[in-house]
Design an enzyme around this catalytic site. Structure first.
Site, PDB file in Angstrom:
ATOM      1  N   ARG A 177       1.213  -1.712   0.259  1.00  9.36           N
ATOM      2  CA  ARG A 177      -0.228  -0.228   0.112  1.00  9.36           C
ATOM      3  C   ARG A 177       1.143   1.240  -0.085  1.00  9.36           C
ATOM      4  NH1 ARG A 177      -4.509   1.020  -2.337  1.00  9.36           N
ATOM      5  NH2 ARG A 177      -5.179   2.997  -1.963  1.00  9.36           N
ATOM      6  N   ARG A 181      -1.387  10.648   1.216  1.00 10.12           N
ATOM      7  CA  ARG A 181      -2.550  11.610   1.510  1.00 10.12           C
ATOM      8  C   ARG A 181      -2.845  12.730   1.320  1.00 10.12           C
ATOM      9  NH1 ARG A 181       2.926  12.502   5.833  1.00 10.12           N
ATOM     10  NH2 ARG A 181       2.409  10.848   6.920  1.00 10.12           N
ATOM     11  N   ARG A 255      20.568  -6.243  -0.171  1.00  8.01           N
ATOM     12  CA  ARG A 255      21.189  -5.046  -1.268  1.00  8.01           C
ATOM     13  C   ARG A 255      22.069  -4.430  -0.500  1.00  8.01           C
ATOM     14  NH1 ARG A 255      21.776  -4.034  -6.608  1.00  8.01           N
ATOM     15  NH2 ARG A 255      20.881  -2.387  -5.915  1.00  8.01           N
ATOM     16  N   ARG A 286      19.685   8.784  -2.436  1.00 10.41           N
ATOM     17  CA  ARG A 286      19.341  10.086  -1.888  1.00 10.41           C
ATOM     18  C   ARG A 286      20.451  10.808  -0.943  1.00 10.41           C
ATOM     19  NH1 ARG A 286      16.519   6.921   3.434  1.00 10.41           N
ATOM     20  NH2 ARG A 286      18.245   5.332   3.443  1.00 10.41           N
ATOM     21  N   GLU A 309      24.171   8.240  -1.311  1.00 11.51           N
ATOM     22  CA  GLU A 309      24.179   6.978  -0.597  1.00 11.51           C
ATOM     23  C   GLU A 309      24.029   6.594  -2.336  1.00 11.51           C
ATOM     24  OE1 GLU A 309      20.544   4.955   1.426  1.00 11.51           O
ATOM     25  OE2 GLU A 309      20.874   6.466   2.476  1.00 11.51           O
ATOM     26  N   TYR A 358      14.045  -6.986   7.178  1.00 17.33           N
ATOM     27  CA  TYR A 358      13.937  -5.287   7.665  1.00 17.33           C
ATOM     28  C   TYR A 358      12.966  -5.256   9.059  1.00 17.33           C
ATOM     29  CZ  TYR A 358      14.878  -0.401   7.102  1.00 17.33           C
ATOM     30  OH  TYR A 358      15.416   0.913   7.602  1.00 17.33           O
ATOM     31  N   ASP A 360      12.188  -2.381  11.608  1.00 18.27           N
ATOM     32  CA  ASP A 360      12.268  -0.505  11.620  1.00 18.27           C
ATOM     33  C   ASP A 360      13.106  -0.652  13.739  1.00 18.27           C
ATOM     34  OD1 ASP A 360      11.835   0.806  10.180  1.00 18.27           O
ATOM     35  OD2 ASP A 360       9.796   0.705  10.937  1.00 18.27           O
TER      36      ASP A 360
END
Length: 375
Positions: A177, A181, A255, A286, A309, A358, A360
């Site tokens: 998803r 916003r 990666r 980035r 990056e 991955y 957080d």
């Protein structure tokens, strides 16, 4: 170091440091924490850049954010956080837009002045143009949600650079998803608690690993000392699970990233902590300017540190960052987990590398707290 070791924690990153603190506080030591790097903190490590005095994140910008009360309360025992709210910008064809896609992004990109209810219908019509009822890959998934123009501008090139392949070759599940916003909220995260440790991540990890009973040792590779670990010592391993078994069943795919530092002779280079580069012709994804992460610090001088990056393939000897969540890799992971259950029942694998996920930072902290709860 290992002779009387009750618990051995391999890796002094977020998972290992939190777990070590909980084990030492609840069960006493010695809890030996080893890391083959020369610093604690894993990929969250920060340091003061010698030339500019800026608190720099060595492995890319790491913003702490959470909606988990227990995690927030726990970390606030070891540090205080500033009030930084993360906002990300994206550069595409010489113009800068807000990300994730919001009403400001939509209006600027299409040169419109839509209201929220108008933007909702506008995006619905854009997404319906190609009539993709059952997306079979990442590209179709994105186009079915936001339409092709926004996808081509903000998703396609960035994703191709990040994963090293055409988005049409990637599974749709990577972006189940896309956040869109329909207001002017430009905060990157919705979590109620956000910020950076006031003393930097290095200060946080120093406090975590200072708990009585913890014996931290840096520049120590587990594989070089594994034979000296007592048989009754519990091992908590946050390194790569395939490396633990010497890649016996094959290599899990990751990666990697490469970082390129530059000191720029101006007080402010880009006006934001992170700007993404959406154009596929720009080789990096980035640009970080870390001084913006600590608005409470009044940096002096006419120079600033920026870091570009670059995503890259992760071969032998390279630092893994992002697991490639393909069916083949998930099958290989399951095979390694079965091997671990048979041959290393005294070892618990966790963290980003050990679980091949991955995570957080707040999810990593929570998993360490929950593991300690059960002991």
């Amino acid at each position: 170091m290992l002779e009387n070791c009750k618990y051995l924690v391999v890796g002094a990153g977020m998972w290992g440091a939190v777990l070590a603190e909980r084990l030492a506080s609840r069960h006493g030591g010695p809890v030996v924490v080893i890391d083959r790097r020369s610093h604690s903190g894993g990929n969250c490590h920060s340091r003061v850049h010698a030339q500019t005095g800026v608190e720099a994140h060595v492995y890319g910008t790491h913003i702490f954010h959470t909606r988990r009360p227990r995690v927030w309360e726990y970390l606030n025992r070891f540090c205080s956080f500033n009030s930084y709210r993360h906002r990300v910008l994206t550069e595409y064809q010489g113009r800068v837009y807000s990300m994730p896609i919001n009403l400001a992004t939509i209006n600027a990109f299409y040169n419109l002045t839509l209201k929220p209810f108008e933007a909702a219908e506008f995006i619905r019509q854009e997404a319906a143009r190609e009539n993709i009822a059952a997306p079979s890959n990442l590209e179709e998934q994105a186009v079915s949600q936001i339409g092709r123009p926004l996808y081509e501008a903000f998703i396609k090139g960035y994703t191709q650079k990040q994963w090293g392949r055409n988005p049409a070759e990637l599974p749709a599940s990577i972006i189940n998803r896309l956040p869109v916003r329909l207001n002017y909220n430009q905060d990157y995260f919705d979590d109620p608690w956000q910020g950076l440790p006031l003393a930097g991540y290095a200060g946080l990890f120093d406090r975590l690993l200072a708990a009585p009973g913890i014996v931290p040792r840096l520049n120590v590779d587990y594989l070089a000392v594994a034979e000296r670990v007592p048989p009754d010592c519990r091992v908590f391993y946050s390194g790569a699970i395939d490396e633990f078994f010497a890649y016996r069943l094959g290599r899990l795919e990751w990666r990697g990233l490469r970082f390129e530092e530059e000191v720029v002779p101006c007080p402010d280079f880009q006006g934001a902590s992170v700007i993404n580069q959406a154009d596929v012709t720009t080789p990096f994804t980035r640009t970080h300017e870390f001084k913006h992460l600590h608005p409470e610090r009044k940096y002096q001088g006419n120079a600033t540190l920026i870091v570009r990056e670059y995503p890259q393939a992760c071969g032998p000897g390279a630092e893994p960052y992002y697991p490639v969540n393909s069916p083949a890799n998930q099958k290989l992971l399951a095979d390694y987990q079965a091997l671990a259950a048979r041959e290393a029942p005294q070892v618990t694998f966790g963290g980003r590398l050990g679980s091949y996920r991955y995570l957080d930072m707040d999810a990593t902290v929570e998993s360490a707290l929950e593991l300690a709860d059960g002991m």
